[in-house]
Write a protein that holds these residues in place. Structure first.
Motif, PDB file in Angstrom:
ATOM      1  N   ILE A   1       0.813  -1.219   0.000  1.00 44.83           N
ATOM      2  CA  ILE A   1       0.000   0.000   0.000  1.00 44.83           C
ATOM      3  C   ILE A   1       0.848   1.272   0.000  1.00 44.83           C
ATOM      4  CG2 ILE A   1      -1.957  -1.114   1.146  1.00 44.83           C
ATOM      5  CD1 ILE A   1      -1.057   0.246   3.747  1.00 44.83           C
ATOM      6  N   ALA A   2       2.152   1.157   0.277  1.00 41.85           N
ATOM      7  CA  ALA A   2       2.989   2.348   0.444  1.00 41.85           C
ATOM      8  C   ALA A   2       3.105   3.166  -0.835  1.00 41.85           C
ATOM      9  CB  ALA A   2       4.379   1.948   0.941  1.00 41.85           C
ATOM     10  N   SER A   3       2.994   2.519  -1.998  1.00 42.62           N
ATOM     11  CA  SER A   3       3.168   3.233  -3.266  1.00 42.62           C
ATOM     12  C   SER A   3       1.884   3.887  -3.762  1.00 42.62           C
ATOM     13  CB  SER A   3       3.690   2.267  -4.338  1.00 42.62           C
ATOM     14  OG  SER A   3       2.766   1.210  -4.558  1.00 42.62           O
ATOM     15  N   ASP A   4       0.797   3.734  -3.022  1.00 40.81           N
ATOM     16  CA  ASP A   4      -0.487   4.282  -3.468  1.00 40.81           C
ATOM     17  C   ASP A   4      -0.604   5.744  -3.043  1.00 40.81           C
ATOM     18  OD1 ASP A   4      -3.082   4.830  -4.159  1.00 40.81           O
ATOM     19  OD2 ASP A   4      -3.914   2.980  -3.335  1.00 40.81           O
ATOM     20  N   PRO A   5      -0.684   6.672  -3.994  1.00 37.10           N
ATOM     21  CA  PRO A   5      -0.810   8.083  -3.626  1.00 37.10           C
ATOM     22  C   PRO A   5      -2.100   8.392  -2.879  1.00 37.10           C
ATOM     23  CG  PRO A   5      -1.153   7.786  -5.992  1.00 37.10           C
ATOM     24  CD  PRO A   5      -0.659   6.485  -5.461  1.00 37.10           C
ATOM     25  N   ALA A   6      -3.103   7.528  -2.999  1.00 39.62           N
ATOM     26  CA  ALA A   6      -4.362   7.741  -2.284  1.00 39.62           C
ATOM     27  C   ALA A   6      -4.273   7.318  -0.822  1.00 39.62           C
ATOM     28  CB  ALA A   6      -5.496   6.979  -2.968  1.00 39.62           C
ATOM     29  N   ASN A   7      -3.223   6.580  -0.479  1.00 38.96           N
ATOM     30  CA  ASN A   7      -3.043   6.148   0.901  1.00 38.96           C
ATOM     31  C   ASN A   7      -2.303   7.241   1.675  1.00 38.96           C
ATOM     32  OD1 ASN A   7      -1.586   4.904   3.257  1.00 38.96           O
ATOM     33  ND2 ASN A   7      -2.790   3.145   2.607  1.00 38.96           N
ATOM     34  N   ARG A   8      -2.957   7.800   2.675  1.00 39.36           N
ATOM     35  CA  ARG A   8      -2.412   8.946   3.393  1.00 39.36           C
ATOM     36  C   ARG A   8      -1.991   8.582   4.818  1.00 39.36           C
ATOM     37  NH1 ARG A   8      -6.712  13.652   2.074  1.00 39.36           N
ATOM     38  NH2 ARG A   8      -5.024  14.956   2.891  1.00 39.36           N
ATOM     39  N   LEU A   9      -1.645   7.309   5.007  1.00 37.19           N
ATOM     40  CA  LEU A   9      -1.304   6.856   6.348  1.00 37.19           C
ATOM     41  C   LEU A   9      -0.049   7.552   6.878  1.00 37.19           C
ATOM     42  CD1 LEU A   9      -1.910   5.009   8.718  1.00 37.19           C
ATOM     43  CD2 LEU A   9      -0.677   3.170   7.551  1.00 37.19           C
ATOM     44  N   ALA A  10       0.929   7.810   6.023  1.00 36.56           N
ATOM     45  CA  ALA A  10       2.142   8.509   6.475  1.00 36.56           C
ATOM     46  C   ALA A  10       1.801   9.898   7.011  1.00 36.56           C
ATOM     47  CB  ALA A  10       3.144   8.611   5.326  1.00 36.56           C
ATOM     48  N   GLU A  11       0.875  10.573   6.347  1.00 37.64           N
ATOM     49  CA  GLU A  11       0.424  11.891   6.804  1.00 37.64           C
ATOM     50  C   GLU A  11      -0.286  11.777   8.147  1.00 37.64           C
ATOM     51  OE1 GLU A  11      -2.512  15.476   5.179  1.00 37.64           O
ATOM     52  OE2 GLU A  11      -1.871  13.867   3.815  1.00 37.64           O
ATOM     53  N   VAL A  12      -1.083  10.711   8.307  1.00 37.04           N
ATOM     54  CA  VAL A  12      -1.774  10.480   9.581  1.00 37.04           C
ATOM     55  C   VAL A  12      -0.764  10.282  10.702  1.00 37.04           C
ATOM     56  CG1 VAL A  12      -3.241   8.865  10.853  1.00 37.04           C
ATOM     57  CG2 VAL A  12      -3.844   9.520   8.515  1.00 37.04           C
ATOM     58  N   VAL A  13       0.251   9.454  10.450  1.00 40.76           N
ATOM     59  CA  VAL A  13       1.260   9.179  11.470  1.00 40.76           C
ATOM     60  C   VAL A  13       1.993  10.453  11.867  1.00 40.76           C
ATOM     61  CG1 VAL A  13       3.439   7.975  11.918  1.00 40.76           C
ATOM     62  CG2 VAL A  13       1.539   6.755  10.831  1.00 40.76           C
ATOM     63  N   ALA A  14       2.312  11.299  10.883  1.00 39.86           N
ATOM     64  CA  ALA A  14       2.999  12.552  11.182  1.00 39.86           C
ATOM     65  C   ALA A  14       2.152  13.452  12.078  1.00 39.86           C
ATOM     66  CB  ALA A  14       3.348  13.277   9.877  1.00 39.86           C
ATOM     67  N   GLU A  15       0.873  13.580  11.764  1.00 40.34           N
ATOM     68  CA  GLU A  15       0.001  14.436  12.565  1.00 40.34           C
ATOM     69  C   GLU A  15      -0.250  13.837  13.951  1.00 40.34           C
ATOM     70  OE1 GLU A  15      -3.421  16.210  10.963  1.00 40.34           O
ATOM     71  OE2 GLU A  15      -2.494  16.676   9.024  1.00 40.34           O
ATOM     72  N   PHE A  16      -0.414  12.518  13.999  1.00 38.24           N
ATOM     73  CA  PHE A  16      -0.635  11.883  15.288  1.00 38.24           C
ATOM     74  C   PHE A  16       0.594  12.046  16.186  1.00 38.24           C
ATOM     75  CE2 PHE A  16      -0.628   8.065  18.053  1.00 38.24           C
ATOM     76  CZ  PHE A  16      -1.819   8.291  18.728  1.00 38.24           C
ATOM     77  N   GLY A  17       1.783  12.036  15.579  1.00 36.27           N
ATOM     78  CA  GLY A  17       3.011  12.236  16.346  1.00 36.27           C
ATOM     79  C   GLY A  17       3.063  13.590  17.021  1.00 36.27           C
ATOM     80  N   GLN A  18       2.425  14.587  16.411  1.00 36.34           N
ATOM     81  CA  GLN A  18       2.354  15.904  17.039  1.00 36.34           C
ATOM     82  C   GLN A  18       1.382  15.915  18.216  1.00 36.34           C
ATOM     83  OE1 GLN A  18       4.291  18.570  16.069  1.00 36.34           O
ATOM     84  NE2 GLN A  18       5.267  17.079  14.706  1.00 36.34           N
ATOM     85  N   ILE A  19       0.326  15.106  18.100  1.00 32.72           N
ATOM     86  CA  ILE A  19      -0.695  15.040  19.151  1.00 32.72           C
ATOM     87  C   ILE A  19      -0.237  14.166  20.315  1.00 32.72           C
ATOM     88  CG2 ILE A  19      -3.060  14.282  19.659  1.00 32.72           C
ATOM     89  CD1 ILE A  19      -3.664  14.753  16.665  1.00 32.72           C
ATOM     90  N   ALA A  20       0.380  13.039  19.991  1.00 28.27           N
ATOM     91  CA  ALA A  20       0.729  12.041  21.011  1.00 28.27           C
ATOM     92  C   ALA A  20       2.161  11.557  20.803  1.00 28.27           C
ATOM     93  CB  ALA A  20      -0.252  10.877  20.955  1.00 28.27           C
ATOM     94  N   PRO A  21       3.155  12.391  21.060  1.00 27.93           N
ATOM     95  CA  PRO A  21       4.547  12.015  20.783  1.00 27.93           C
ATOM     96  C   PRO A  21       5.074  10.873  21.643  1.00 27.93           C
ATOM     97  CG  PRO A  21       4.438  14.094  21.988  1.00 27.93           C
ATOM     98  CD  PRO A  21       3.037  13.766  21.602  1.00 27.93           C
ATOM     99  N   GLN A  22       4.412  10.590  22.771  1.00 23.32           N
ATOM    100  CA  GLN A  22       4.916   9.542  23.666  1.00 23.32           C
ATOM    101  C   GLN A  22       4.301   8.175  23.388  1.00 23.32           C
ATOM    102  OE1 GLN A  22       5.788  10.883  27.881  1.00 23.32           O
ATOM    103  NE2 GLN A  22       4.249  12.411  27.306  1.00 23.32           N
ATOM    104  N   VAL A  23       3.379   8.111  22.436  1.00 18.14           N
ATOM    105  CA  VAL A  23       2.740   6.833  22.122  1.00 18.14           C
ATOM    106  C   VAL A  23       3.653   6.006  21.222  1.00 18.14           C
ATOM    107  CG1 VAL A  23       0.817   5.734  20.907  1.00 18.14           C
ATOM    108  CG2 VAL A  23       0.394   7.695  22.403  1.00 18.14           C
TER     109      VAL A  23
END
Length: 322
Positions: free
Chosen positions: A106-128
């Motif tokens: 799924i990593a090569s799919d431009p419609a998959n935005r999981l990397a963007e989700v992980v980046a934003e979640f890291g700002q919200i919950a950096p200790q998780v």
């Protein structure tokens, strides 16, 4: 049996032994000697009252009771991790472990935005601590329902009880062959259903026959359970098979693969966020789920919760799921 702190330490050793496939292999991870590991395993077996594994010249092997105990120990470990996260939430902290299941390729799919989700979640919950697991399609839904994963992103035609499904995006699959395959230089007009039915086809073993063989009576001569080995077999020039378009875009552009009758043969997978429906969601899991919804909700169609309903997005002949 009432579990004590010493029992948890013994179960930690047992877990490492099973994951590493034996005492010697677990030595490095546990940083203790094989003899000490053996003593711990003996102590755990005495505590439980049965043999967990066979060890000796024949190698390491779990007994039936050992396998059952290992699964229970994993459930206990997850429950303890969730307890730690819940206590942190009571203190107003997002801290603990978040377990997420995903499908392969799924990593090569431009419609998959999981990397963007992980980046934003890291700002919200950096200790998780994130645990991202590539899971087999046939196992993922049940593991979300059982609580082994807090949530997952996948594609399924059939729903199970206890799961809520949030539509995220679509993934198109087409029929492919490689440059070395006889069909590569044959026109689409000549590649009739009858001719395609005579060609060796690589089949994904988790598809049900009535779904995957719907349009053409494929000549199944190879079976895989992930997309990467399927691509390897198609590259060999012996087989044709259905692959995600994004996954092979580069090879198609380089002239190494071609799609066969792409306007007629293929299907669309609807990818969804899977989360437990009838179980309390931890603050960590809810924060991640909210982030997924926010990121995917910024563009494209509005979110639609499909809760336990069957919704097919197939536009050609195949099932609308991986």
């Amino acid at each position: 049996m009432r579990v004590s702190g010493s029992d948890l330490r013994l179960l930690t050793v047992f877990d490492a032994v099973v994951r590493n496939g034996g005492f010697a292999a677990a030595e490095t991870e546990l940083n203790i000697s094989q003899s000490t590991i053996s003593n711990h395993m003996t102590a755990l077996e005495q505590r439980l009252g049965f043999t967990l594994c066979q060890r000796g010249r024949g190698g390491f092997r779990l007994t039936e009771k050992g396998r059952a105990t290992y699964e229970s120990a994993r459930q206990l470990e997850k429950a303890l991790q969730d307890f730690t996260a819940d206590v942190a939430s009571v203190r107003g902290e997002l801290k603990g472990e978040l377990r997420i299941g995903i499908l392969d390729a799924i990593a090569s799919d431009p419609a998959n935005r999981l990397a963007e989700v992980v980046a934003e979640f890291g700002q919200i919950a950096p200790q998780v601590k994130l645990v991202l697991v590539q899971e087999r399609p046939q196992d993922m839904q049940q593991k979300v329902a059982d609580g082994l994963y807090h949530c997952a992103i996948g594609s399924y035609r059939n729903r199970i009880e206890g799961i809520e499904y949030d539509r995220l995006y679509e993934e198109r699959h087409s029929l492919y062959c490689s440059r070395s395959h006889p069909a590569f230089s044959t026109s689409d007009a000549e590649l009739t259903d009858a001719r395609l039915a005579a060609l060796p086809f690589v089949h994904r073993g988790y598809w049900r026959d009535e779904d995957s063989l719907r349009q053409i009576d494929w000549r199944v001569e190879a079976t895989v359970y992930q997309i990467e080995p399927q691509l390897i077999l198609i590259r060999s020039g012996r087989y044709i098979g259905l692959l995600p378009d994004h996954y092979v875009r580069q090879e198609v552009g380089a002239g190494e693969l071609r799609a066969i009758r792409p306007s007629e043969i293929g299907y669309v997978c609807t990818f969804e966020l899977l989360s437990p429906k009838n179980r309390r969601t931890s603050d960590i899991a809810q924060a991640f789920i909210d982030t997924v919804r926010a990121v995917w909700g910024r563009e494209g169609p509005a979110f639609r919760v499909l809760s336990d309903r069957s919704a097919s997005a197939a536009t050609w002949s195949e099932p609308a799921r991986r």
